[in-house]
Each structure stands twice: as structure tokens, then as C-alpha cells.
Design a protein around this motif. Structure first.
Motif, PDB file in Angstrom:
ATOM      1  N   UNK A  36       9.679  -9.375  22.957  1.00 44.79           N
ATOM      2  CA  UNK A  36      10.163 -10.292  24.752  1.00 44.79           C
ATOM      3  C   UNK A  36      11.552 -10.013  24.668  1.00 44.79           C
ATOM      4  N   UNK A  37      12.333 -10.508  24.111  1.00 47.53           N
ATOM      5  CA  UNK A  37      14.011 -10.548  24.265  1.00 47.53           C
ATOM      6  C   UNK A  37      14.902  -9.375  23.570  1.00 47.53           C
ATOM      7  N   UNK A  38      13.623  -8.759  22.610  1.00 49.16           N
ATOM      8  CA  UNK A  38      14.699  -8.170  22.199  1.00 49.16           C
ATOM      9  C   UNK A  38      14.178  -6.926  23.361  1.00 49.16           C
ATOM     10  N   UNK A  44      19.084  -2.290  31.457  1.00 53.35           N
ATOM     11  CA  UNK A  44      19.958  -2.039  32.022  1.00 53.35           C
ATOM     12  C   UNK A  44      19.333  -3.250  32.636  1.00 53.35           C
ATOM     13  N   UNK A  45      18.150  -3.799  32.907  1.00 51.80           N
ATOM     14  CA  UNK A  45      17.855  -5.028  34.345  1.00 51.80           C
ATOM     15  C   UNK A  45      18.139  -6.330  33.026  1.00 51.80           C
ATOM     16  N   UNK A  46      17.115  -6.237  32.492  1.00 52.66           N
ATOM     17  CA  UNK A  46      17.214  -7.293  30.878  1.00 52.66           C
ATOM     18  C   UNK A  46      18.647  -7.842  30.784  1.00 52.66           C
ATOM     19  N   UNK A  47      19.675  -6.792  30.216  1.00 54.20           N
ATOM     20  CA  UNK A  47      20.898  -6.709  30.066  1.00 54.20           C
ATOM     21  C   UNK A  47      21.686  -8.143  31.106  1.00 54.20           C
ATOM     22  N   UNK A  48      21.260  -7.096  32.515  1.00 52.99           N
ATOM     23  CA  UNK A  48      21.528  -8.011  33.778  1.00 52.99           C
ATOM     24  C   UNK A  48      21.179  -9.850  33.476  1.00 52.99           C
ATOM     25  N   UNK A  54      23.128 -19.472  32.637  1.00 51.88           N
ATOM     26  CA  UNK A  54      21.707 -19.992  32.568  1.00 51.88           C
ATOM     27  C   UNK A  54      20.450 -19.282  31.365  1.00 51.88           C
ATOM     28  N   UNK A  55      20.626 -18.088  31.229  1.00 50.28           N
ATOM     29  CA  UNK A  55      19.410 -17.663  30.494  1.00 50.28           C
ATOM     30  C   UNK A  55      20.403 -17.457  28.829  1.00 50.28           C
TER      31      UNK A  55
END
Length: 73
Positions: A36-38, A44-48, A54-55
Motif C-alpha cells: 500500500x505504501x509503495x 502524485x496524490x499519494x506523495x502529497x 502526521x503521515x
């Protein structure tokens, strides 16, 4: 790198404990979060999302727990 490490540790555990009782759930506990994290880190949305403080705190805590779990298993 932590996501890849969790994914790799889960896959290695899956291979080396073939035939062991409840091997699949133990390995999936490492493989699923790592995947999931990979996957998030490649969008792009995941990088943000992963760029927030907090993340980062949650990621470091979960990553540390998974790291410890990979040695316990």
C-alpha cells in the motif's frame, strides 16, 4: 525504502516458512502495508499525502512496529 523493506521481508518470510502453520497471515501482515505504501509513493496524490507531518509520524511508528514484527516472526 521502508515500504519496500516490509514488502521484501514479507515475501522472504512467505518463502522460507513454507509449510508452517498460519504462515500466510503472518507474511501478509508485512506484505499488505508495504504494498500500500509503495503504491502510494508512486502516485502524485499519494506523495502529497505521505509528505505531511502526521503521515510521517504514523509511517515511522507503523514502520518500526513492522520492523520489529519481521524479526519476531
Amino acid at each position: 525504502m521502508g515500504a519496500y523493506a516490509a514488502l521484501a521481508a514479507g515475501l522472504i518470510n512467505l518463502r522460507y516458512q513454507t509449510g508452517s502453520d498460519s504462515n500466510m497471515p503472518k507474511s501478509l501482515l508485512l506484505i499488505i502495508p508495504g504494498s500500500i505504501v509503495l503504491g502510494l509513493s508512486l502516485t502524485t496524490a499519494g506523495k502529497k499525502l505521505l509528505d505531511s507531518k502526521s503521515a510521517a509520524a504514523v509511517g515511522m511508528t507503523v514502520g518500526l512496529l513492522l520492523f520489529i514484527y519481521s524479526f519476531v516472526v
